[in-house]
Design a protein around this motif. Structure first.
Motif, short mmCIF file in Angstrom:
data_model
loop_
_atom_site.label_atom_id
_atom_site.label_comp_id
_atom_site.label_asym_id
_atom_site.label_seq_id
_atom_site.Cartn_x
_atom_site.Cartn_y
_atom_site.Cartn_z
N SER A 180 0.93 -1.27 0.09
CA SER A 180 -0.05 0.14 0.13
C SER A 180 0.90 1.25 0.10
CB SER A 180 -0.77 -0.06 1.29
OG SER A 180 -1.59 -1.21 1.40
N VAL A 181 0.37 2.49 -0.72
CA VAL A 181 0.99 3.56 -0.43
C VAL A 181 1.11 4.00 0.92
CG1 VAL A 181 0.81 6.07 -1.09
CG2 VAL A 181 0.13 4.43 -2.77
N GLU A 182 2.43 4.45 1.36
CA GLU A 182 2.70 4.85 2.51
C GLU A 182 3.23 3.47 3.45
OE1 GLU A 182 3.58 8.05 3.54
OE2 GLU A 182 3.15 8.48 1.79
N SER A 183 3.10 2.57 2.91
CA SER A 183 3.55 1.39 3.62
C SER A 183 4.93 0.75 3.06
CB SER A 183 2.54 0.30 3.42
OG SER A 183 2.97 -1.10 4.24
N PHE A 184 5.43 -0.38 3.34
CA PHE A 184 6.86 -1.08 3.19
C PHE A 184 7.00 -2.08 2.51
CE2 PHE A 184 7.48 2.41 6.35
CZ PHE A 184 8.43 3.23 6.04
N ILE A 185 7.95 -2.37 1.99
CA ILE A 185 8.35 -3.76 1.57
C ILE A 185 9.69 -3.60 2.10
CG2 ILE A 185 9.03 -3.29 -0.78
CD1 ILE A 185 8.23 -6.17 -1.52
N VAL A 186 10.26 -4.63 2.97
CA VAL A 186 11.19 -4.92 3.76
C VAL A 186 12.29 -5.90 3.31
CG1 VAL A 186 12.38 -4.55 6.00
CG2 VAL A 186 9.98 -3.87 5.72
N GLN A 220 15.04 1.65 -10.54
CA GLN A 220 14.11 1.18 -11.53
C GLN A 220 12.48 1.40 -11.37
OE1 GLN A 220 15.26 -2.72 -12.50
NE2 GLN A 220 17.45 -2.08 -12.50
N ASN A 221 12.19 1.85 -10.11
CA ASN A 221 10.97 1.98 -9.67
C ASN A 221 10.77 3.46 -8.98
OD1 ASN A 221 9.45 -0.84 -10.11
ND2 ASN A 221 11.60 -0.95 -9.68
N GLU A 222 10.28 4.41 -9.81
CA GLU A 222 9.98 5.65 -9.09
C GLU A 222 8.96 5.73 -8.10
OE1 GLU A 222 7.27 7.66 -12.74
OE2 GLU A 222 9.20 7.97 -12.28
N ASP A 223 8.13 4.55 -7.94
CA ASP A 223 7.00 4.79 -7.07
C ASP A 223 7.52 4.40 -5.56
OD1 ASP A 223 5.23 5.65 -8.71
OD2 ASP A 223 4.44 3.59 -9.09
N PHE A 224 8.77 3.87 -5.50
CA PHE A 224 9.53 3.47 -4.27
C PHE A 224 10.71 4.50 -4.00
CE2 PHE A 224 6.82 0.17 -5.84
CZ PHE A 224 6.11 -0.49 -4.60
N VAL A 225 10.83 4.52 -2.59
CA VAL A 225 12.23 4.75 -2.16
C VAL A 225 12.61 4.22 -1.04
CG1 VAL A 225 11.62 7.40 -3.02
CG2 VAL A 225 11.03 6.78 -0.66
N ILE A 226 14.10 4.29 -0.82
CA ILE A 226 14.74 3.53 0.56
C ILE A 226 14.41 5.03 1.77
CG2 ILE A 226 16.49 2.77 1.69
CD1 ILE A 226 17.51 1.39 -0.68
N GLU A 227 13.47 4.46 2.70
CA GLU A 227 13.16 5.56 3.75
C GLU A 227 13.53 4.93 4.97
OE1 GLU A 227 9.38 7.90 5.06
OE2 GLU A 227 10.20 8.26 3.07
N GLU A 228 14.27 5.12 5.86
CA GLU A 228 14.36 4.80 7.21
C GLU A 228 13.24 5.07 8.12
OE1 GLU A 228 16.79 3.09 9.26
OE2 GLU A 228 17.39 2.36 7.36
N PRO A 229 12.69 4.26 8.94
CA PRO A 229 11.56 4.45 9.80
C PRO A 229 12.07 5.52 10.77
CG PRO A 229 12.13 2.30 10.05
CD PRO A 229 12.86 2.73 8.90
N LYS A 230 10.97 6.37 11.02
CA LYS A 230 11.48 7.32 12.45
C LYS A 230 11.61 6.86 13.48
CE LYS A 230 9.26 11.48 9.79
NZ LYS A 230 8.53 12.46 9.80
N PHE A 231 12.34 7.11 14.57
CA PHE A 231 12.29 6.75 15.77
C PHE A 231 11.24 7.31 16.45
CE2 PHE A 231 16.97 5.67 16.73
CZ PHE A 231 17.19 4.73 15.64
N PHE A 249 14.11 -0.51 4.43
CA PHE A 249 12.78 -0.20 4.34
C PHE A 249 12.67 0.45 2.92
CE2 PHE A 249 13.32 -1.17 8.70
CZ PHE A 249 12.08 -1.45 9.06
N ILE A 250 11.89 -0.10 2.12
CA ILE A 250 11.40 0.40 0.87
C ILE A 250 10.02 0.95 0.80
CG2 ILE A 250 11.47 -0.23 -1.64
CD1 ILE A 250 13.18 -2.58 -1.15
N LYS A 251 9.82 2.24 0.93
CA LYS A 251 8.68 2.67 1.07
C LYS A 251 7.90 3.10 -0.11
CE LYS A 251 6.40 6.47 3.69
NZ LYS A 251 6.46 7.63 4.42
N ARG A 252 6.76 2.68 -0.41
CA ARG A 252 5.71 2.95 -1.45
C ARG A 252 5.33 4.57 -1.56
NH1 ARG A 252 1.78 -0.74 -5.04
NH2 ARG A 252 1.63 0.68 -6.75
N ILE A 253 5.53 5.41 -2.21
CA ILE A 253 5.25 6.81 -2.13
C ILE A 253 4.04 7.08 -2.83
CG2 ILE A 253 7.43 7.41 -1.15
CD1 ILE A 253 8.10 8.39 -4.01
N ARG A 254 3.73 6.40 -3.89
CA ARG A 254 2.48 6.48 -4.97
C ARG A 254 2.23 5.50 -5.53
NH1 ARG A 254 6.65 9.96 -6.93
NH2 ARG A 254 7.82 9.06 -8.73
#
Length: 254
Positions: A180-186, A220-231, A249-254
């Motif tokens: 889902s958008v705003e969720s992660f594939i780890v 290769q996938n602009e809908d995803f970014v590597i983003e560290e989860p916040k403490f 942590f690979i986050k789906r941003i859109r």
């Protein structure tokens, strides 16, 4: 070379090129000691010494606390885990679902050994778990997982099966569309890159590992970014995880 000088509260690193000295209470010193501890833990199989509610859980405790923070924040409807081994992490995630009164877990493994299946299926938290046996990148297995997800479900995915770069890239391609958008594939266990040369390692791990797969995937996938989860809570000066899952942590941003 690393020198720990507790009498003077210093950490020293020495190489042929230079010497660095850090106060013991600095983030730099903490990182140096933590990396050495991670390597020592790898060599001694430290993570093979824990259980969660009766099942072996081959994970670094900090990684489980951090993923708990992510799960509690997201409150996903479905958590997918590829690679379940003894089932300890499945039970961990299922317990979170029960406590949140939301969510269920789908576990995928190429081989669920009979004694592990029996232990998982007889566990009090099994009502929150669905087991799928087969290769996680087999299109038939992926389709079997997809059929258990509703269009409105919020989905989080954790990849913890075969950790070669090619396999993780295939898993990312197969399961990222479910996230889902705003969720992660780890993509777990990128520590492989750090421990090359240690016992139970392979020289190919320097490039064939989940961390590199994650980097290639987001490139290769602009809908995803590597983003560290916040403490979610931090009264100290440490801002980086001590982890077996660097860059995971690979986050789906859109």
């Amino acid at each position: 070379m690393i020198i720990i000088d507790l009498e003077n509260d210093l950490i020293k690193t020495e190489s042929e090129q230079d010497q660095q000295i850090y106060p013991l209470n600095s983030p730099e010193a903490f990182a140096i000691i933590s990396n050495a501890w991670l390597r020592a833990g790898w060599d001694t199989k430290y993570v093979y010494s824990f259980t969660w509610m009766g099942r072996p859980i081959i994970q670094l405790p900090e990684d489980m606390i951090r993923i708990q923070e992510v799960i509690y924040t997201l409150k996903p409807d479905v958590i997918i885990e590829t690679g379940i081994a003894h089932g300890g992490s499945l039970i961990f995630y299922a317990g979170l679902c029960k406590m949140m009164d939301k969510g269920r877990v789908i576990g995928v493994d190429v081989e669920i050994r009979p004694h592990n299946r029996k232990a998982i299926e007889s566990h009090p938290l099994f009502p929150y778990i669905t087991l799928v046996e087969g290769n996680s990148i087999d299109p038939l297995i992926v389709e079997q997982v997809k059929k258990q997800i509703k269009p409105e479900d919020r989905v989080l995915v954790l990849l913890d099966s075969c950790h070669t770069k090619s396999h993780v890239l295939s898993e990312l391609s197969a399961y990222a569309p479910l996230v889902s958008v705003e969720s992660f594939i780890v993509a777990t266990d990128g520590i492989m890159e750090q421990v090359v040369g240690a016992p139970r390692t392979n020289p190919e791990w320097s490039w064939s590992n989940p961390k590199q797969a994650a980097l290639d995937f987001v490139a290769q996938n602009e809908d995803f970014v590597i983003e560290e989860p916040k403490f979610l809570f931090n009264e100290g000066i440490i801002t980086e995880r001590v982890t077996y899952w660097p860059g995971a942590f690979i986050k789906r941003i859109r």
